[in-house]
Design a protein around this motif. Sequence first.
Motif, mmCIF file in Angstrom:
data_model
loop_
_atom_site.group_PDB
_atom_site.id
_atom_site.type_symbol
_atom_site.label_atom_id
_atom_site.label_comp_id
_atom_site.label_asym_id
_atom_site.label_seq_id
_atom_site.Cartn_x
_atom_site.Cartn_y
_atom_site.Cartn_z
ATOM 1 N N LYS A 15 0.818 -1.226 0.000
ATOM 2 C CA LYS A 15 0.000 0.000 0.000
ATOM 3 C C LYS A 15 0.848 1.271 0.000
ATOM 4 C CE LYS A 15 -3.977 -2.182 2.097
ATOM 5 N NZ LYS A 15 -4.661 -2.674 1.024
ATOM 6 N N LEU A 16 2.016 1.188 -0.654
ATOM 7 C CA LEU A 16 2.868 2.359 -0.799
ATOM 8 C C LEU A 16 2.552 3.140 -2.067
ATOM 9 C CD1 LEU A 16 6.283 0.809 0.258
ATOM 10 C CD2 LEU A 16 4.743 2.194 1.643
ATOM 11 N N LEU A 17 1.812 2.514 -2.987
ATOM 12 C CA LEU A 17 1.394 3.169 -4.217
ATOM 13 C C LEU A 17 -0.111 2.991 -4.389
ATOM 14 C CD1 LEU A 17 4.059 2.023 -6.842
ATOM 15 C CD2 LEU A 17 3.803 4.285 -5.887
ATOM 16 N N PRO A 18 -0.816 4.009 -4.912
ATOM 17 C CA PRO A 18 -2.231 3.820 -5.206
ATOM 18 C C PRO A 18 -2.408 2.785 -6.314
ATOM 19 C CG PRO A 18 -1.510 6.074 -5.740
ATOM 20 C CD PRO A 18 -0.332 5.340 -5.197
ATOM 21 N N ALA A 19 -3.552 2.158 -6.355
ATOM 22 C CA ALA A 19 -3.825 1.090 -7.323
ATOM 23 C C ALA A 19 -3.713 1.566 -8.764
ATOM 24 C CB ALA A 19 -5.209 0.499 -7.073
ATOM 25 N N ASN A 20 -4.031 2.843 -9.032
ATOM 26 C CA ASN A 20 -3.996 3.334 -10.406
ATOM 27 C C ASN A 20 -2.659 3.980 -10.761
ATOM 28 O OD1 ASN A 20 -4.243 5.614 -8.858
ATOM 29 N ND2 ASN A 20 -5.823 6.548 -10.113
ATOM 30 N N CYS A 21 -1.632 3.683 -10.014
ATOM 31 C CA CYS A 21 -0.319 4.265 -10.237
ATOM 32 C C CYS A 21 0.623 3.217 -10.817
ATOM 33 C CB CYS A 21 0.223 4.778 -8.912
ATOM 34 S SG CYS A 21 1.825 5.528 -9.014
ATOM 35 N N VAL A 35 -1.295 7.419 -13.923
ATOM 36 C CA VAL A 35 -1.370 7.158 -15.354
ATOM 37 C C VAL A 35 -2.377 8.105 -15.991
ATOM 38 C CG1 VAL A 35 -1.903 5.431 -17.108
ATOM 39 C CG2 VAL A 35 -0.897 4.735 -14.938
ATOM 40 N N PRO A 36 -1.999 8.807 -17.074
ATOM 41 C CA PRO A 36 -2.983 9.654 -17.743
ATOM 42 C C PRO A 36 -4.017 8.796 -18.458
ATOM 43 C CG PRO A 36 -0.896 9.668 -18.930
ATOM 44 C CD PRO A 36 -0.685 8.873 -17.673
ATOM 45 N N SER A 37 -5.217 9.355 -18.622
ATOM 46 C CA SER A 37 -6.245 8.626 -19.361
ATOM 47 C C SER A 37 -5.887 8.656 -20.846
ATOM 48 C CB SER A 37 -7.613 9.267 -19.129
ATOM 49 O OG SER A 37 -7.721 10.455 -19.875
ATOM 50 N N LYS A 38 -6.665 7.996 -21.645
ATOM 51 C CA LYS A 38 -6.425 7.941 -23.091
ATOM 52 C C LYS A 38 -7.521 8.680 -23.855
ATOM 53 C CE LYS A 38 -2.965 5.029 -22.683
ATOM 54 N NZ LYS A 38 -1.624 5.449 -22.800
ATOM 55 N N ILE A 39 -8.281 9.520 -23.180
ATOM 56 C CA ILE A 39 -9.421 10.200 -23.790
ATOM 57 C C ILE A 39 -9.016 11.001 -25.028
ATOM 58 C CG2 ILE A 39 -11.174 11.993 -23.440
ATOM 59 C CD1 ILE A 39 -11.254 11.074 -20.486
ATOM 60 N N LEU A 40 -7.922 11.735 -24.938
ATOM 61 C CA LEU A 40 -7.489 12.578 -26.047
ATOM 62 C C LEU A 40 -6.282 11.995 -26.775
ATOM 63 C CD1 LEU A 40 -7.863 16.061 -24.317
ATOM 64 C CD2 LEU A 40 -9.519 14.854 -25.740
ATOM 65 N N GLU A 64 -3.252 14.983 -18.458
ATOM 66 C CA GLU A 64 -4.037 13.980 -17.730
ATOM 67 C C GLU A 64 -5.067 13.302 -18.629
ATOM 68 O OE1 GLU A 64 -5.638 16.166 -14.446
ATOM 69 O OE2 GLU A 64 -3.884 15.783 -13.194
ATOM 70 N N LEU A 65 -5.555 14.028 -19.622
ATOM 71 C CA LEU A 65 -6.532 13.462 -20.550
ATOM 72 C C LEU A 65 -5.861 12.668 -21.669
ATOM 73 C CD1 LEU A 65 -9.076 16.407 -20.693
ATOM 74 C CD2 LEU A 65 -9.393 14.185 -19.602
ATOM 75 N N GLU A 113 -15.456 19.238 -20.230
ATOM 76 C CA GLU A 113 -16.538 18.299 -20.553
ATOM 77 C C GLU A 113 -15.982 16.897 -20.816
ATOM 78 O OE1 GLU A 113 -20.684 17.655 -20.927
ATOM 79 O OE2 GLU A 113 -19.527 19.338 -20.152
ATOM 80 N N CYS A 114 -14.859 16.809 -21.526
ATOM 81 C CA CYS A 114 -14.218 15.504 -21.750
ATOM 82 C C CYS A 114 -13.847 14.866 -20.416
ATOM 83 C CB CYS A 114 -12.949 15.661 -22.593
ATOM 84 S SG CYS A 114 -13.242 16.041 -24.328
ATOM 85 N N LYS A 115 -13.315 15.676 -19.520
ATOM 86 C CA LYS A 115 -12.906 15.172 -18.200
ATOM 87 C C LYS A 115 -14.127 14.741 -17.386
ATOM 88 C CE LYS A 115 -10.107 16.333 -14.219
ATOM 89 N NZ LYS A 115 -9.230 17.334 -13.598
ATOM 90 N N ASP A 116 -15.171 15.574 -17.368
ATOM 91 C CA ASP A 116 -16.379 15.258 -16.595
ATOM 92 C C ASP A 116 -17.069 13.992 -17.090
ATOM 93 O OD1 ASP A 116 -15.941 17.492 -15.050
ATOM 94 O OD2 ASP A 116 -17.475 18.717 -16.030
ATOM 95 N N LYS A 117 -17.131 13.813 -18.408
ATOM 96 C CA LYS A 117 -17.820 12.649 -18.973
ATOM 97 C C LYS A 117 -16.893 11.456 -19.165
ATOM 98 C CE LYS A 117 -21.619 15.062 -20.979
ATOM 99 N NZ LYS A 117 -22.490 15.275 -22.106
#
Length: 141
Positions: A15-21, A35-40, A64-65, A113-117
């Motif tokens: 538990k030294l790193l978050p699961a999404n790291c 990790v950045p998302s792959k939205i853009l 981040e997007l 909007e991309c981030k919110d959705k």
Amino acid sequence: LRTMADSICLKRKLKLLPANCINEGGPNSVGDGHVPSKILKDLVFAITGNFGKDRDSVFTMIKELGAGDISPTVHKRVDFLLADDDAVSSETKHIRKAVKYGVQVVSLKYLEECKDKNMRVDPAPYLYHVTLSRRKEDPAD
């Protein structure tokens, strides 16, 4: 020898790193190891304007997007120019180049909007429809 993946898995178990790291600041992270998302994904952005806030936060949101790149200039390979009202009304050099190259000019609301959705949304409602005044024609290029 312990691999990087083994090290990351061990740190997650402890538990030294978050699961999404995936790492602690490597090439796939956004400074804080997430990790950045792959939205853009594969989109190239350029930016003009102040956005009434810290420009660094706008750069961070784009990263981040998961945008493919943030270009310091506007050219044919730029997909979107992110602009604010002041930049559009004053017809900055970036705005003039976007018109010249047919680059879509969008507001910050598009990214929000991309981030919110959590998905790439249609940019049409967030586009600026730019018409340049004759006095601001760009003699360069």
